[in-house]
Write an enzyme that holds these catalytic residues in place. Structure first.
Site, PDB file in Angstrom:
ATOM      1  CB  CYS A   1      52.178 -10.133  17.230  1.00 35.28           C
ATOM      2  SG  CYS A   1      51.554  -8.809  18.278  1.00 35.28           S
TER       3      CYS A   1
ATOM      4  CD  GLU B   1      66.925 -15.135  18.814  1.00 29.69           C
ATOM      5  OE1 GLU B   1      66.884 -16.262  19.319  1.00 29.69           O
ATOM      6  OE2 GLU B   1      67.935 -14.687  18.262  1.00 29.69           O
TER       7      GLU B   1
ATOM      8  CG  HIS C   1      50.339 -14.806  16.228  1.00 32.68           C
ATOM      9  ND1 HIS C   1      49.484 -15.878  16.224  1.00 32.68           N
ATOM     10  CD2 HIS C   1      50.518 -14.489  17.529  1.00 32.68           C
ATOM     11  CE1 HIS C   1      49.149 -16.184  17.476  1.00 32.68           C
ATOM     12  NE2 HIS C   1      49.771 -15.361  18.282  1.00 32.68           N
TER      13      HIS C   1
ATOM     14  CG  ASP D   1      69.598 -15.286  14.936  1.00 33.10           C
ATOM     15  OD1 ASP D   1      70.222 -15.813  15.871  1.00 33.10           O
ATOM     16  OD2 ASP D   1      68.473 -15.671  14.562  1.00 33.10           O
TER      17      ASP D   1
ATOM     18  CG  ASN E   1      71.565 -15.113  18.403  1.00 33.72           C
ATOM     19  OD1 ASN E   1      71.081 -16.238  18.379  1.00 33.72           O
ATOM     20  ND2 ASN E   1      70.943 -14.091  18.970  1.00 33.72           N
TER      21      ASN E   1
HETATM   22 CA    CA Z   1      68.982 -16.861  17.546  1.00 29.58          CA
END
Ligand code: CA
Length: 706
Positions: free
Chosen positions: A629, A204, A633, A325, A280
């Site tokens: 964020c 990611e 979060h 993903d 991914n």
């Molecule tokens: Ca992933």
């Protein structure tokens, strides 16, 4: 004489039957002598849970049956162990000769007396808190491997460490990553052929995936296999990568490419092959990663390697040119199955993309593939080509696409369990929608995720009716899957997704902890609920069972966390509100331990400050929040029980906001400075956005009180 002989025979039979259960600690079956041969013959010592999936084939089936469908109602908590951390627990314990070896969060390792829960030793690798910003999915760890008196752990900050199983002292400690790059390790190492195999995560954020093999005795690296090609101008590390590079376009190596092997690996002693599950693409959006398309090998593939050399043998790609993903890092179960009347050595996987695959382990040939959950990105897998037949609209190059499955997958790392007698695979499955939308302003950032998909567009709608519709689509269940017929036999419906891994036993029991905070035993033949225990926290890990001194135990790590409660906001509250009370819970027949009384309590919600943001600033804050964020979060700043809810934060009131986000004063807790990625004006926009979310929460609390 005859009577005496009969008594002797009865005695011997009794000893023979319980002999494998009524074990006293035996030196020859201790952690010091764990070997490939012992794991291959794991059924000769069913009292022990020797390896991650118990056996090399990762079936997670136990031949113990002292606890069974008839007496399950009589099991009770026998002991519990409190961790002093409050983040997700995903590990599978290893239990050998009455000793449990397990990891908690922050890659910490614990050895416990498996009968009493007494701590024997603890090892803290002291992962720097700031490394948490490189973890997509919580500071979790899925467990250790044990071999020849050593306990192996991969740490969040990229080390592979061998500990003395008796003392917890470090034997060797090697760095497996380039520390300049945001790699993390959360998966359990696998040991076979005298080597420790370990991958990593980070797709990611923009990394290039690989698996490494280290000498289990010395920690010396033996080989490394990269799952995506690097810069062709620098030459290829393996001949197969030259072929793989033909399936890529553009300058993917500058973006990392992804393909991290962050969870599943299976060793096949029959064929002496190692199977790795590849993740991914990085970034997700293929238009950015590999403009012009291509299969992008070996993303979302199962790759077979020779364990001694790391040499490529075969691969099967589940999702060519993936952009959702849709990792193929999920558990791979090996088994012998009769397919179309012929016995086959197969490998089974239910990867994120929603199809259940059966491959021939010898050749990698696809034997069958069927949807095990709702999936709309492809209609079916063409058996002639082995490729999915995609819905072209699913590629969100220009327009958003409302997809099933979402990035959580139809099934994620939570372990499946397979019954080798009934040939049923139990899948902790889930059905969650997600709006994939292109990020038109993509640029590489650090810290922060680099997806090329716009997470703000995928946010929960504010409109009540629309929200109700979305929430109704978010589901989870256990699927009892017949892999030969490729169809579901029955399911146990849950209120929401992100439930725990599974264990099934010879006692016809199927165990699972769930997102609602309950540990449950079902009849594995029909899904009937037989017993449950309120765990005071959401459970995501998988249970194990073992036996010491003739008594069978069932044990599970209970501790809510992982990516779903960090990222998904309100969606992650679908099964109800839970918090993280991190524990090991161990049960036996007649167990009489009790947890201290506990009740879920809402955190104190202070009066939020009055916002000063104008609509343009708040729109900017919304976009930035969901880029930088929300992966920790929560969507729309809603926390789901693991990290503090930012809408409740007193730092919204004053300059402490900047001390934290620019000054980095909370970096040791995992909240680093974002000064390399965001300026003060942008951070102010994020603050105004969160203040608005807090004001909305305040109004909803007030209207609920009316
Ligand atoms: Ca992933």
């Amino acid at each position: 004489m005859t009577l005496y002989r009969n008594i002797m025979i009865i005695l011997l039979i009794t000893l023979g039957i319980t002999g494998c259960n009524a074990e006293k600690p035996q030196e020859n079956l201790s952690a010091a002598t764990v070997s490939d041969q012992r794991i291959i013959n794991a059924d000769h010592e069913p009292q022990n849970w020797l390896a991650h999936g118990r056996t090399f084939d990762q079936q997670r089936y136990s031949p113990l049956d002292q606890i069974n469908v008839k007496n399950i109602k009589d099991i009770g908590l026998d002991w519990h162990f409190d961790f002093d951390t409050h983040r997700g627990l995903e590990a599978t314990p290893i239990v050998i000769n009455g000793v449990m070896y397990v990891t908690g969060s922050w890659s910490r390792v614990y050895a416990l007396n498996a009968v009493t829960g007494r701590l024997l030793w603890e090892y803290d690798p002291k992962v720097p808190g700031k490394w948490a910003v490189n973890a997509c999915c919580d500071v979790v760890n899925r467990g250790v491997a044990v071999w020849q008196g050593k306990v192996y752990v991969g740490t969040l900050d990229g080390r592979l460490i061998a500990l003395d199983a008796k003392t917890g002292k470090v034997i060797w400690d090697v760095m497996t990553i380039d520390k300049k790059l945001p790699y993390t390790i959360t998966g359990a190492p696998l040991v076979a052929r005298g080597k420790v195999f370990i991958g990593n995560g980070g797709a990611e954020f923009g990394v290039r995936g690989y698996v490494s093999a280290y000498d289990a005795l010395t920690g010396k690296m033996v080989w490394r296999f990269f799952t995506v090609p690097g810069d062709p101008k620098k030459g290829f590390e393996a001949p197969i990568l030259e072929k793989a590079a033909k399936t890529w376009h553009g300058e993917w190596w500058k973006l990392g490419g992804g393909g991290t092997v962050w969870d599943s690996m299976t060793y096949d002693p029959d064929l002496d092959q190692l199977y790795i599950g590849v993740g991914n693409g990085s970034p997700w959006n293929q238009a950015i990663r590999s403009p012009g398309g291509g299969d992008n090998l070996f993303l979302s593939s199962i790759v077979a390697l020779k364990p001694d050399s790391g040499k490529y043998v075969w691969h099967y790609q589940t999702t060519p040119g993936e952009m959702w993903d849709y990792t193929a890092t999920q558990q791979m179960i090996s088994a012998d199955l009769k397919i179309n009347g012929k016995m086959r050595k197969v490998l089974m996987q239910a990867p994120k993309n929603g199809f259940f695959y059966i491959l021939d382990r010898k050749t990698g040939a696809l034997l069958s593939a069927k949807k095990y959950v709702k999936a709309n990105w492809a209609s079916h897998v063409d058996m002639a080509t082995g490729r999915p037949v995609e819905n072209p609209k699913a590629r969100y190059y220009d327009n958003p696409w409302l997809a099933f499955p979402n990035p959580l997958g139809g099934h994620n790392w939570q372990s499946m369990s397979y019954n080798p007698n009934s040939h049923i695979v139990y899948i902790p499955a889930q059905e969650v929608p997600f709006l994939y939308a292109p990020d038109k302003n993509f640029k590489v950032v650090h810290p922060g995720v680099n997806l090329g998909a716009d997470l703000a567009a995928a946010s929960m709608p504010d409109d009540k009716t629309a929200k109700r519709q979305v929430m109704a689509m978010i589901k989870g269940h256990i699927s009892a899957w017949d892999p030969v017929q490729q169809k579901e036999l029955w399911r146990v419906q849950h209120p929401g997704p992100w439930n725990g891994g599974l264990l099934n036993t010879k006692g016809n029991l199927l165990f699972q902890g769930n997102a609602a905070g309950t540990f449950v035993a079902y009849d594995s033949r029909n899904g009937e609920k037989l017993w449950s225990f309120p765990a005071q926290t959401g459970i995501i890990a998988a249970p194990v069972t073992y036996s010491v001194g003739g008594e069978q135990y069932v044990s599970i790590l209970a501790g809510w966390g992982g990516v779903f409660p960090l990222l998904a906001g309100e969606a992650a509250l679908k099964s109800g509100k839970v918090s993280n009370n991190s524990r090991i819970l161990t049960f036996k027949l007649g167990g009489r331990d009790k947890l201290p009384p506990w009740k879920y309590t809402e955190a104190y919600f202070p009066q939020p400050p009055a916002g000063t943001g104008n609509p343009k600033q708040i729109a900017t804050g919304n976009g930035l929040f969901h880029h930088f964020c929300s992966s920790c979060h929560g969507d729309k700043a809603v926390s789901a029980g693991v990290l503090p809810d930012l809408r409740y934060s007193s730092a919204l009131q004053d300059d402490r906001w900047f001390d934290i986000t620019l000054g980095g004063i909370l970096k040791d807790n995992g909240m680093v400075s974002f000064k390399t990625a965001l300026n003060k004006k942008q951070l102010e926009a994020i603050r105004q956005y969160i203040i608005l979310r807090a004001q909305i929460l305040k109004r909803s609390k007030e209207s609920n009180n009316k």
